[in-house]
Design an enzyme around this catalytic site. Structure first.
Site, short mmCIF file in Angstrom:
data_model
loop_
_atom_site.label_atom_id
_atom_site.label_comp_id
_atom_site.label_asym_id
_atom_site.label_seq_id
_atom_site.Cartn_x
_atom_site.Cartn_y
_atom_site.Cartn_z
N GLY A 131 -53.29 3.84 48.00
CA GLY A 131 -53.44 5.24 47.61
C GLY A 131 -54.74 5.42 46.85
O GLY A 131 -55.73 5.92 47.38
N ARG A 267 -37.87 39.22 25.88
CA ARG A 267 -36.75 38.48 25.27
C ARG A 267 -36.75 38.67 23.74
O ARG A 267 -37.77 38.47 23.09
CB ARG A 267 -36.91 36.99 25.60
N GLN A 335 -40.64 25.80 27.89
CA GLN A 335 -40.20 25.83 26.49
C GLN A 335 -40.02 27.29 26.02
O GLN A 335 -39.03 27.63 25.38
CB GLN A 335 -41.24 25.11 25.61
N ILE A 336 -40.99 28.12 26.37
CA ILE A 336 -40.94 29.53 25.94
C ILE A 336 -39.73 30.23 26.57
O ILE A 336 -39.09 31.06 25.93
CB ILE A 336 -42.27 30.24 26.32
N GLU A 362 -54.96 13.74 45.55
CA GLU A 362 -56.41 13.97 45.64
C GLU A 362 -57.14 13.14 44.56
O GLU A 362 -58.20 13.51 44.07
CB GLU A 362 -56.73 15.46 45.47
N THR A 364 -55.79 10.29 41.33
CA THR A 364 -55.05 10.41 40.06
C THR A 364 -56.02 10.75 38.92
O THR A 364 -57.24 10.62 39.06
CB THR A 364 -54.39 9.06 39.71
N1 COS Z 1 -69.92 10.59 47.78
C1 COS Z 1 -70.63 9.80 48.63
N2 COS Z 1 -70.52 8.46 48.66
C2 COS Z 1 -69.65 7.90 47.80
C3 COS Z 1 -68.89 8.65 46.89
C4 COS Z 1 -69.05 10.05 46.91
N3 COS Z 1 -68.36 10.81 46.08
N4 COS Z 1 -68.12 7.81 46.17
C5 COS Z 1 -68.39 6.57 46.60
N5 COS Z 1 -69.31 6.63 47.59
C6 COS Z 1 -69.91 5.51 48.30
C7 COS Z 1 -70.67 4.61 47.32
O1 COS Z 1 -72.00 5.07 47.18
C8 COS Z 1 -70.61 3.28 48.00
O2 COS Z 1 -71.58 3.23 49.04
P1 COS Z 1 -72.42 1.89 49.34
O3 COS Z 1 -71.38 0.86 49.71
O4 COS Z 1 -73.30 2.29 50.47
O5 COS Z 1 -73.14 1.55 48.08
C9 COS Z 1 -69.24 3.29 48.66
O6 COS Z 1 -68.89 4.66 48.82
C10 COS Z 1 -68.18 2.58 47.85
O7 COS Z 1 -68.16 3.16 46.56
P2 COS Z 1 -67.40 2.50 45.34
O8 COS Z 1 -67.80 1.04 45.29
O9 COS Z 1 -67.59 3.34 44.14
O10 COS Z 1 -65.90 2.57 45.84
P3 COS Z 1 -64.58 2.00 45.22
O11 COS Z 1 -63.80 1.31 46.26
O12 COS Z 1 -64.86 1.29 43.94
O13 COS Z 1 -63.73 3.33 44.96
C11 COS Z 1 -62.78 5.16 43.83
C12 COS Z 1 -63.95 4.15 43.97
C13 COS Z 1 -61.60 4.59 43.04
C14 COS Z 1 -63.42 6.30 43.08
C15 COS Z 1 -62.28 5.64 45.21
O14 COS Z 1 -61.62 4.61 45.90
C16 COS Z 1 -61.36 6.82 45.10
O15 COS Z 1 -61.82 7.98 44.99
N6 COS Z 1 -60.04 6.60 45.18
C17 COS Z 1 -59.05 7.65 45.17
C18 COS Z 1 -58.73 8.05 46.56
C19 COS Z 1 -57.96 9.32 46.58
O16 COS Z 1 -58.35 10.32 46.02
N7 COS Z 1 -56.84 9.28 47.29
C20 COS Z 1 -56.04 10.42 47.45
C21 COS Z 1 -56.01 10.67 48.92
S1 COS Z 1 -55.63 12.27 49.38
S2 COS Z 1 -53.99 12.76 48.50
#
Ligand code: COS
Length: 381
Positions: A131, A267, A335-336, A362, A364
Site C-alpha cells: 500500500g 438545541r 461531541q456537539i 491516497e 497515509t
Molecule cells: N513526481 C515525480 N517523480 C517522483 C515523485 C513525484 N512526486 N516521487 C518520487 N518520484 C520519483 C523519484 O524521483 C525517483 O526517481 P529516480 O529513480 O529516477 O530517481 C523515483 O520516483 C523513486 O522515488 P523514491 O525513491 O522517493 O520512492 P520511494 O519508493 O522511496 O517512495 C513514497 C516514496 C513513500 C513517497 C511513495 O512510495 C509513496 O508515495 N507511497 C504512497 C503510495 C500511495 O499513496 N498509495 C495510495 C494508493 S491510492 S489509495
C-alpha cells in the site's frame, strides 16, 4: 496567488454546488445505508463536465483547471463523500491518461471518461502487501508477441466493479521502481476478475473491491507511458490526487461545521441554546479556523499545479493537514451533537465514518510527512 475566483471557477463551483445540493445530498443517507452505487448519478456528473474538470475540451473535459476541480470536489464531498471519492479517482485517471497517453489513447479512453461512457475510472496500484510501498507490488505483465499478459491482484480499488477504464500497474522488469509499468485496462476484459465488495466503516456508497488478473491479455498499445516509467506516473498522479482528497476533507469538515452550528443554535440545555456556551463556541471557532487554513493550503497546491510549477510538497501538506483537520472536525461535530451525533438521524455520524479513511488513502499521513520532509530538505540542498 489570487484569492478571488475567476468566472470559470465560480461557474464550476456553482454547478457542482447546485448538483450536490439538489441531486446528491438528498440521497446520501439512503445510498450510504444501502451501499448503493448510482451509475446514473455519475453519468449526470460527466454531463456537467465534472468527471474531467482539468481536461481540455477537445477530449470532452471542462478545461477549467485544478482550482476549479478542488472547488467542485469540496462541494460534492460536503453532500456525499462516497460520490466525491469516485469523482476524484475518475478525474485522476482521466488526467493521467491525458498527460501520458498517446493521441490514440486520449481519443479512445479520455473521451470515454469525460463523456460518462466509462461511468467511472479506477486506479489500481495497491496490493494486499503493498500500500504505502507500491514498489513492492507483485503483479506482473509479460510481453508475448503483440500482447501483454497480466497476472496478479490488486486491493482496495475504488469503483473497481463499475469502472469502464482502469489504470493498472504491474512489474515488467523485476522488483523495484524502475521495473514498474502502467497499463490501460477496459472494464470487462477477459481474465479480469472482480473480487468481493469490501464492507467498509465509511464511504459505504463507494464501491471498493479487489481485482485479480488471470492471464489477462492486453493489446501492446495499452501500455501507458514508457515501459519502466510506471512508478513515476503513479507518483505524479498521486500528487494531483492528493489535492482531490484534501478537497474532499475540506468538504466533509465544512458539512460537519455547518451541521454543528445549526444544531448548536437549535438545541437547548440549561435554559439556552447550547451555541451560547463558550465551550461550544470555542470548539466551533477552532473548526472554522482550521477549515479555512486547510482550504487555503488546498487552493495553494491547486494554484501551483495550474501554474505548471512544482506542487508535490504543497499537495502533501494540503492532504496531510486537511485530512487530520477533517477528522478533528467530525469528532467535535459528534461531541456537539451529543447522543444525536451517535445515531444516524443526524448526518454527522456518517461524516465521522467517512472522514476516517482520509488520513489513510491516497498516501497515509505518515507518507505525506515523508514526502514533505524529502521535498523540504531538497529546498536547502
Ligand atoms: N513526481 C515525480 N517523480 C517522483 C515523485 C513525484 N512526486 N516521487 C518520487 N518520484 C520519483 C523519484 O524521483 C525517483 O526517481 P529516480 O529513480 O529516477 O530517481 C523515483 O520516483 C523513486 O522515488 P523514491 O525513491 O522517493 O520512492 P520511494 O519508493 O522511496 O517512495 C513514497 C516514496 C513513500 C513517497 C511513495 O512510495 C509513496 O508515495 N507511497 C504512497 C503510495 C500511495 O499513496 N498509495 C495510495 C494508493 S491510492 S489509495
Amino acid at each position: 496567488m489570487n484569492l478571488e475566483l475567476t468566472e470559470t471557477q465560480t461557474l464550476i463551483r456553482d454547478t457542482a454546488r447546485k448538483f450536490a445540493r439538489e441531486r446528491v445530498a438528498p440521497q446520501a443517507r439512503k445510498f450510504d445505508k444501502e451501499e448503493f452505487f448510482s451509475v446514473e448519478l455519475f453519468k449526470e456528473l460527466a454531463s456537467l463536465g465534472l468527471m474531467g474538470v482539468n481536461i481540455p475540451g477537445q477530449y470532452g473535459g471542462a478545461e477549467a483547471g485544478t482550482a476549479s476541480y478542488a472547488l467542485a470536489m469540496m462541494e460534492m464531498a460536503a453532500a456525499c463523500a462516497s460520490t466525491s471519492v469516485a469523482m476524484a479517482v475518475t478525474n485522476m485517471c482521466g488526467e493521467l491518461i491525458h498527460k501520458f497517453g498517446t493521441e490514440a489513447q486520449r481519443e479512445k479512453y479520455v473521451t470515454r471518461i469525460t463523456s460518462g461512457e466509462a461511468v467511472v475510472g479506477s486506479f489500481a496500484l495497491s496490493e494486499s502487501h503493498a500500500g504505502s510501498d507500491p514498489r513492492a507490488m507483485r503483479t506482473t505483465a509479460v510481453r508475448r508477441g503483440d500482447k501483454w499478459v497480466i497476472n496478479g491482484s490488486k486491493q482496495w480499488i475504488t469503483s473497481g466493479a463499475y469502472a469502464g477504464v482502469m489504470v493498472v500497474w504491474a512489474l515488467t522488469g523485476g522488483q523495484g521502481n524502475k521495473g514498474i509499468s502502467a497499463f490501460i485496462v477496459e472494464g470487462g476484459t477477459k481474465g479480469l476478475i472482480i473480487g468481493k465488495h469490501e464492507d467498509k466503516m465509511g464511504l459505504r456508497a463507494s464501491n471498493t473491491v479487489s481485482l485479480t488478473f488471470e492471464d489477462m491479455e492486453l493489446p501492446a498499445e495499452n501500455l501507458l507511458g514508457k515501459e519502466g516509467d510506471g512508478f513515476k506516473l503513479a507518483m505524479i498522479a498521486l500528487d494531483g490526487g492528493r489535492i482531490g482528497i484534501a478537497s474532499q476533507a475540506c468538504g466533509v469538515a465544512r458539512a460537519a461545521l455547518e451541521a454543528s452550528i445549526r444544531y448548536a443554535k437549535d438545541r437547548k440545555a440549561f435554559g439556552q441554546p447550547i451555541g451560547e456556551f463558550q465551550g461550544l463556541r470555542f470548539m466551533l471557532a477552532n473548526m472554522a479556523t482550521e477549515l479555512q487554513a486547510a482550504e487555503l493550503l488546498t487552493y495553494r497546491a491547486a494554484f501551483l499545479k495550474d501554474e505548471g510549477r512544482p506542487f508535490t510538497r504543497e499537495a502533501s501538506m494540503a492532504k496531510l493537514y486537511a485530512s487530520e483537520m477533517s477528522n478533528r472536525a467530525v469528532d467535535k461535530a459528534v461531541q456537539i451533537h451529543g447522543g444525536y451525533g451517535y445515531i444516524d438521524e443526524f448526518p454527522v455520524e456518517r461524516y465521522f465514518r467517512d472522514a476516517r479513511v482520509q488520513t489513510i488513502y491516497e498516501g497515509t499521513s505518515e507518507v505525506q510527512r515523508l514526502v514533505i520532509a524529502r521535498e523540504t530538505f531538497k529546498l536547502l540542498d
